[in-house]
Design an enzyme around this catalytic site. Sequence first.
Site, PDB file in Angstrom:
ATOM      1  CB  SER A 114      -0.949  -0.046   1.198  1.00 45.63           C
ATOM      2  OG  SER A 114      -1.936   0.945   1.116  1.00 45.63           O
ATOM      3  CG  ASP A 133       7.757   4.786 -11.590  1.00 49.18           C
ATOM      4  OD1 ASP A 133       8.343   3.676 -11.661  1.00 49.18           O
ATOM      5  OD2 ASP A 133       6.534   4.917 -11.767  1.00 49.18           O
ATOM      6  CE  LYS A 191      -5.011  -2.352   0.867  1.00 47.75           C
ATOM      7  NZ  LYS A 191      -5.105  -0.938   0.435  1.00 47.75           N
TER       8      LYS A 191
END
Length: 465
Positions: free
Chosen positions: A310, A321, A335
């Site tokens: 999460s 990224d 999740k």
Amino acid sequence: MKNRIGSKHKGLISSRERLGWIVLLLIVSSGYFFKPLYSESSALSERYRMTLEIILQTLKKNYVEQVDEEKLLLGAIRGMLAATGDPYTRFLDPEENADFSRSEGGALVGIGVEVTMCQNVPCVIAPIDGSPAARAGIQPGDRIIEIDGVSTEKKEFAEILNIMTGETGSVVKLKIARQDMMEPLEFSITRQIVEVDYCRGKILPGNIGYIRLSQFFGEETGTVETFKGWIQKFDEQKVKGVVLDLRNNSGGHLQMAVTLASLFLQPDQIVVRASGRDKERDDVFRARKLDTGLSPSIPLIVLINEGSASASEILAGALQDHKRAVLLGETSFGKGSVQNIFRPLPGNSAALVTTQRYYTPSNRSIHGVGLEPDIKVADWDPTPEDRFYAYKIRSSGLLERFVKANPGLDAATLKKFKQTLSKERLPLSDRAALALLRSQYPASPYPERDTDHQLNKAMEWIESR
């Protein structure tokens, strides 16, 4: 948000509130509550509204034994949310709602473990740092197959919670199936109030910063300020690199993940995208300009494992990224959904409802697949020989006797354990010996590289820069 195990209290709602529950349930079934989620077919809603009322009255008048109306209504509400097929969309009775609120503030009653459903049984996402579950040796990925001698297979999650809960000081017995073990493991765990220290930091030998975040909670008790304070200290001391430890961090508040990401990213860089059924309400969360942050010239490495979920994946995914950090460890939990909590409902209850999926800055969805680390380092990937000898060491009682005689885990303990195995002619590999020992001792607040293979590899990466 995740499912938490807490204590049990009696008297969920008063008799005067039962009529309110009936009205609420009928409103839900007819589609006037949570309007964005309901079917607008008036004929369909009317049919099932009437069916629900008829069945309720039929059970009250005709069932072979006297029924508990409150239990039936709460069961219908739980069933409605469970029918979504989403394990994170669920009803919180007053006791569960109170436990959830306490955990957000830094205190939790129970054994301190985050669970979800998988393979028809409850599976551990992660034990909470310092909790009874963590001290007992519960690990991410453990499947709870029995609770107090009762099988958990194919049981409703609410029923499992009911079996697990109990008074502070009481003992729950768990039977665990673990992937690297040939036989189930048994644990007796005493429930207690868990005071959670969500953030800790330290400067390791070699001028390497280490910061551990166990969950994305505790804003009111200073978690964010503690985290920022350590980042500022690392920056001022010009550490050689920083290890951010998100292992077994099962998540928490989305906004906290965005705030912490802002300490590492440039202002206005995307942290996460959240998208739901109503595209007009989609959100893009960006890094903000803060009064402190880690210099871009300081290398950053993030530790993740299958217990990282999460909000952990939001932060780690954004850093990966934007190439601000390297991820090291094992594939994360996966999740990728956002829950809103709807409260208060009658009787001080609440509902957790999945309203959005989230995507990393490069538009990756990790729901069900997780984040792949840039440097894959398994805590322990046992060979068949390691499995055999680990089972033999456990079943013979050797491991239990050794741990009782050596209450603390450090480099000297590990060396002594290897000597014991050599004397008993049990050729367990060094990695397996370390993993086996670590499963028996509470996680150290400040792990040492000699007894933490992944941390050692992270420090080696920083030292090579």
